[in-house]
Design a protein around this motif. Sequence first.
Motif, PDB file in Angstrom:
ATOM      1  N   LEU A  43       0.839  -1.196   0.000  1.00 15.46           N
ATOM      2  CA  LEU A  43       0.000   0.000   0.000  1.00 15.46           C
ATOM      3  C   LEU A  43       0.875   1.247   0.000  1.00 15.46           C
ATOM      4  O   LEU A  43       0.651   2.191  -0.771  1.00 15.46           O
ATOM      5  CB  LEU A  43      -0.897  -0.032   1.250  1.00 15.46           C
ATOM      6  CG  LEU A  43      -1.814   1.163   1.467  1.00 15.46           C
ATOM      7  CD1 LEU A  43      -2.884   1.217   0.377  1.00 15.46           C
ATOM      8  CD2 LEU A  43      -2.503   1.093   2.835  1.00 15.46           C
ATOM      9  N   GLN A  46       2.313   1.951  -3.367  1.00 17.24           N
ATOM     10  CA  GLN A  46       1.329   2.486  -4.327  1.00 17.24           C
ATOM     11  C   GLN A  46       0.963   3.935  -3.995  1.00 17.24           C
ATOM     12  O   GLN A  46       0.756   4.756  -4.891  1.00 17.24           O
ATOM     13  CB  GLN A  46       0.081   1.594  -4.337  1.00 17.24           C
ATOM     14  CG  GLN A  46      -0.922   2.038  -5.390  1.00 17.24           C
ATOM     15  CD  GLN A  46      -2.100   1.080  -5.526  1.00 17.24           C
ATOM     16  OE1 GLN A  46      -1.935  -0.138  -5.423  1.00 17.24           O
ATOM     17  NE2 GLN A  46      -3.282   1.633  -5.745  1.00 17.24           N
ATOM     18  N   THR A  50       0.047   8.539  -6.326  1.00 18.73           N
ATOM     19  CA  THR A  50      -1.323   8.070  -6.544  1.00 18.73           C
ATOM     20  C   THR A  50      -2.275   9.203  -6.909  1.00 18.73           C
ATOM     21  O   THR A  50      -2.077  10.355  -6.537  1.00 18.73           O
ATOM     22  CB  THR A  50      -1.859   7.357  -5.271  1.00 18.73           C
ATOM     23  OG1 THR A  50      -3.188   6.885  -5.512  1.00 18.73           O
ATOM     24  CG2 THR A  50      -1.903   8.286  -4.059  1.00 18.73           C
ATOM     25  N   ILE A  53      -7.540   8.889  -3.474  1.00 15.21           N
ATOM     26  CA  ILE A  53      -7.994   7.581  -2.971  1.00 15.21           C
ATOM     27  C   ILE A  53      -9.262   7.734  -2.126  1.00 15.21           C
ATOM     28  O   ILE A  53      -9.660   8.844  -1.782  1.00 15.21           O
ATOM     29  CB  ILE A  53      -6.905   6.898  -2.104  1.00 15.21           C
ATOM     30  CG1 ILE A  53      -6.610   7.743  -0.841  1.00 15.21           C
ATOM     31  CG2 ILE A  53      -5.645   6.656  -2.902  1.00 15.21           C
ATOM     32  CD1 ILE A  53      -5.933   6.938   0.269  1.00 15.21           C
ATOM     33  N   GLU A 337      -8.096   2.810  -7.658  1.00 11.98           N
ATOM     34  CA  GLU A 337      -7.075   3.257  -6.718  1.00 11.98           C
ATOM     35  C   GLU A 337      -7.212   2.511  -5.389  1.00 11.98           C
ATOM     36  O   GLU A 337      -8.146   1.750  -5.186  1.00 11.98           O
ATOM     37  CB  GLU A 337      -7.220   4.772  -6.481  1.00 11.98           C
ATOM     38  CG  GLU A 337      -7.183   5.623  -7.738  1.00 11.98           C
ATOM     39  CD  GLU A 337      -5.844   5.552  -8.478  1.00 11.98           C
ATOM     40  OE1 GLU A 337      -4.854   5.084  -7.884  1.00 11.98           O
ATOM     41  OE2 GLU A 337      -5.813   5.943  -9.657  1.00 11.98           O
ATOM     42  N   ALA A 338      -6.294   2.829  -4.486  1.00  7.29           N
ATOM     43  CA  ALA A 338      -6.301   2.166  -3.183  1.00  7.29           C
ATOM     44  C   ALA A 338      -7.474   2.652  -2.336  1.00  7.29           C
ATOM     45  O   ALA A 338      -8.025   3.737  -2.580  1.00  7.29           O
ATOM     46  CB  ALA A 338      -4.998   2.461  -2.453  1.00  7.29           C
ATOM     47  N   CYS A 350      -5.048  -2.487  -2.162  1.00 10.42           N
ATOM     48  CA  CYS A 350      -4.282  -1.792  -3.182  1.00 10.42           C
ATOM     49  C   CYS A 350      -4.198  -2.768  -4.356  1.00 10.42           C
ATOM     50  O   CYS A 350      -4.869  -3.802  -4.352  1.00 10.42           O
ATOM     51  CB  CYS A 350      -2.918  -1.357  -2.651  1.00 10.42           C
ATOM     52  SG  CYS A 350      -1.851  -2.708  -2.155  1.00 10.42           S
TER      53      CYS A 350
END
Length: 473
Positions: A43, A46, A50, A53, A337-338, A350
């Motif tokens: 996680l 990532q 990003t 989220i 996305e996460a 993730c």
Amino acid sequence: MQAALAAPENRHLLEYVVEDPFGAHVFPGDEAEYEPAAFLADLDEQLARTEPIHLWAYIPTCAYRCRFCQYPVVLVHGDTPEAEARLTRWVDWNIREAALWLEQVPSLASAPIGELNVFGGTPSLLPAAAIRRLLGFYRESFNFGPDTAIRFEGDPSTFTVEKLELLAELGCTKLSSGVQSFDDEVLRGCGRKHSAQMCVDFVEQAQRLGFDWISIDLMYGLLDQSTDSVRRDLETVLDLGVTAVVCTKLHLRSYTDTRTGVAGVKPAAWQLPDYRDRLVRDGHRWPSLGEQYQMREILTDGLRGHGYVEHPTMYFARDGHGPETWKSIMVDQHRQEAEVAIGLGGSSSCRRSEAITHVDWRRYSEAVDAGRIPLASATRFSARAREARAIKMALSSLQPLRDELHRARFPGRSLLAEPWRDAFESLAARGLATLDAGAGTVALTPDGEVLVEAIINTELDGAPAPPVSRARW
Ligand SMILES: C[S@@+](CC[C@H](N)C(=O)[O-])C[C@H]1O[C@@H](n2cnc3c(N)ncnc32)[C@H](O)[C@@H]1O
Ligand code: SF4
């Protein structure tokens, strides 16, 4: 029923629905025994780079337990100082847990937050000071920008005018509430402690206060619910003009079996076969599968006919307002996305792995008090599962899948090459999908949309069902 739905070659999909799935919330990995610490590292990597989220805080407290609900909830009765202290304790734990995530996943503090959702349970039960502290903490500690939306959830009876005013003052622009039905008899059967009129009053009050997004949950397939009752629900929704409606079939199979959601420690009353049988002996009635389909059709056709758009599956928003942001962040093909979930029974993910937080409040609080992120288990996605998950999530969005996006994410792979081509051609031959090789797209047909949960859970793995045993922290 449409021809494709009735066709013998699609029978197993309908049967899957009879088996009562709830298929589009959690997309578990295929490699169990993954260390939660490894998930946190995935996680973190990532989140270092990003797009916005989805962050959610889960407050599990409820004033009563609905007979259909298997979520991890903690009951807090009454309006006493003791009850207030118990409610506040959940905010203390949530803030402490969030601080642990920020410490152990360093990139989380700078990751842009697309939407913060305070889900439940019934967070609207919290005392005003606790709500202020919770939202203040999240705002200060995470990367909120001008576009970050904040939503708060509650049952209609606990969204008092004072609470709504407080939430508006704290910058909360979205509300979600579990109405379930606008039929008092059906509500009583569910064990809900509010009337249909209270649901109407809540929506009107929230509209007067100018909330941008007022979303209500409706369920179909409930005890003693009839198609006429669902038709009246639809009329009420249209009269009120709510921004969004989530329409869910009652599902009683345990999330622990399906791994498509997170169940609490105690089953819902309606999950107990003896209790269900007794209700029938006492003259109550469960809608048949055929009636459930009719109810679904009444809601989906009625909402679409009045400009509501379904994106993703089950989530309808008034024309021009959708899609539902937090779901879109998670499932839309160009996003995915996460998602970070803080609180009892949270589900975080993730692109490489996912993890679930303890559902037993004692284990949860012990971990948080001891300074550990209270993750109970994690799974990882194999290369093949990562690709399958991306496709399943994209299908659940009900938007056409684009091969160009797939190839960019998975170099050397294509939706129009094996093994996916076979799967999509088979769906197309059964009237459930269309392929356009020239445009490089795959889309579900209207019948495919009805069966989307069954399709993604039975037809797109090329592998057996997800693992049951999971690594322990
Ligand atoms: C976890 S609840 C939180 C909402 C809030 N506590 C309330 O009830 O107003 C979110 C939604 O999940 C849905 N839900 C809960 N149990 C369900 C079940 N067994 N089958 C289908 N939907 C369910 C309900 O529509 C509920 O409003
Ligand atoms: S549906 Fe909502 S109010 Fe009812 S038990 Fe579940 S979380 Fe609590």
